[in-house]
Design a protein around this motif. Structure first.
Motif, short mmCIF file in Angstrom:
data_model
loop_
_atom_site.label_atom_id
_atom_site.label_comp_id
_atom_site.label_asym_id
_atom_site.label_seq_id
_atom_site.Cartn_x
_atom_site.Cartn_y
_atom_site.Cartn_z
N VAL A 145 35.86 11.97 11.18
CA VAL A 145 34.49 12.16 10.51
C VAL A 145 32.90 11.19 11.36
O VAL A 145 33.48 11.03 12.02
CB VAL A 145 33.84 11.57 9.13
N ALA A 146 31.71 11.42 11.82
CA ALA A 146 31.17 11.10 12.69
C ALA A 146 30.77 9.99 12.30
O ALA A 146 30.26 8.93 11.42
CB ALA A 146 29.46 11.94 12.89
N GLY A 147 29.93 9.37 13.25
CA GLY A 147 29.72 7.73 12.92
C GLY A 147 28.51 7.07 12.36
O GLY A 147 29.37 6.21 11.00
N ASP A 148 27.78 7.88 11.84
CA ASP A 148 27.16 8.10 10.28
C ASP A 148 27.69 7.36 9.08
O ASP A 148 27.61 7.48 8.28
CB ASP A 148 25.46 7.87 9.89
N ARG A 149 28.27 8.68 8.67
CA ARG A 149 29.00 9.54 8.01
C ARG A 149 30.27 8.73 7.47
O ARG A 149 31.04 8.20 6.52
CB ARG A 149 29.73 10.94 8.08
N PHE A 150 30.69 8.16 8.42
CA PHE A 150 31.82 6.92 8.66
C PHE A 150 31.78 5.58 8.15
O PHE A 150 32.38 5.12 7.44
CB PHE A 150 32.57 6.89 10.50
N GLU A 151 30.55 4.91 8.60
CA GLU A 151 30.08 3.96 8.52
C GLU A 151 29.70 4.20 6.50
O GLU A 151 30.13 3.27 6.06
CB GLU A 151 28.27 3.61 9.05
N VAL A 152 29.10 4.92 5.93
CA VAL A 152 29.22 5.63 4.48
C VAL A 152 30.38 4.89 3.98
O VAL A 152 30.46 4.63 2.93
CB VAL A 152 28.41 6.19 4.52
N LEU A 153 31.34 5.94 4.57
CA LEU A 153 32.70 5.97 3.53
C LEU A 153 33.02 4.93 3.74
O LEU A 153 33.69 4.73 2.77
CB LEU A 153 33.33 7.32 4.26
N GLN A 155 31.95 1.61 4.16
CA GLN A 155 30.91 0.69 2.93
C GLN A 155 31.26 1.05 1.07
O GLN A 155 31.65 0.96 0.60
CB GLN A 155 29.45 1.53 3.39
N GLU A 156 31.47 2.82 0.66
CA GLU A 156 31.79 3.11 -0.33
C GLU A 156 32.64 3.13 -1.02
O GLU A 156 33.09 2.43 -1.85
CB GLU A 156 31.01 4.69 -0.32
N ILE A 157 34.05 3.00 0.16
CA ILE A 157 35.08 2.92 -0.29
C ILE A 157 35.55 0.96 -0.62
O ILE A 157 36.85 0.58 -0.73
CB ILE A 157 36.73 3.28 0.01
N GLY A 158 34.79 0.68 0.44
CA GLY A 158 34.74 -1.26 0.18
C GLY A 158 35.70 -1.36 1.24
O GLY A 158 36.04 -3.30 1.04
N VAL A 159 35.55 -1.01 2.55
CA VAL A 159 36.04 -1.70 3.57
C VAL A 159 34.73 -2.25 4.47
O VAL A 159 33.92 -2.04 4.66
CB VAL A 159 36.41 -0.16 4.44
N VAL A 160 35.73 -4.10 4.70
CA VAL A 160 34.05 -4.70 4.92
C VAL A 160 35.02 -4.80 7.53
O VAL A 160 36.22 -5.05 6.51
CB VAL A 160 33.93 -6.23 4.51
#
Length: 163
Positions: A145-153, A155-160
């Motif tokens: 997935v592209a950079g922006d989508r990767f960051e959203v995903l 965050q949504e699944i709780g990876v920090v």
């Protein structure tokens, strides 16, 4: 399924023929207890499928198996109760195939074991629902997935990030 505010929801997805050598698809799923991820998987499918909806249907079968196991485990621990597992997919054809017990010409070639999903939906043990691709949190497990989508995903699944 809820108990005391707890809700178990799964998301499943698939790419289509993403393995360039064997032309097999990749399935992925993630289950959340409320907003906390409790189970996830990314796995190459064992068969070559003929369409994207078939790849999604196979992914739904994998997710349903895991979801039923999780529900039973949580019920045994008296953490959660309910009769069904919620699974969200972003392919309406796969959802409709699982909901409709009639054999279609376009699905008669699908291996019998993957119709476990259809059986569980018809028995009321799995509740399938459509979700928009933008809300498909399992995308992270099936395709790049592209950079922006990767960051959203993430965050949504709780990876920090640890940095």
């Amino acid at each position: 399924m809820k108990r005391g505010g707890l809700e178990l929801i799964g998301y499943c997805d698939s790419d289509y023929g993403g393995d360039a050598v064997e032309r097999k698809s990749t399935s992925g799923y993630i289950y959340f207890l409320n907003k906390a991820p409790v189970s996830w998987c990314s796995k190459k499918q064992t068969i070559v499928v003929l369409s994207s909806y078939e790849a999604e249907y196979v992914a739904g079968c994998y997710a349903a198996c895991q979801g039923i196991w999780l529900k039973e485990l949580l019920a045994e621990l008296k953490v959660i109760s309910g009769n069904f597992v919620q699974v969200r997919m972003d392919n309406t054809s796969a959802v409709n195939l699982a909901r409709n017990p009639v054999s279609h010409g376009r699905s008669k070639h699908i291996e019998v074991k993957y119709h476990f999903l259809r059986d569980m939906v018809n028995k009321g043990r799995v509740e399938l629902s459509y979700c928009k691709s933008e809300e498909q949190w399992a995308d992270l497990f099936t395709k790049s997935v592209a950079g922006d989508r990767f960051e959203v995903l993430k965050q949504e699944i709780g990876v920090v990030s640890l940095r």
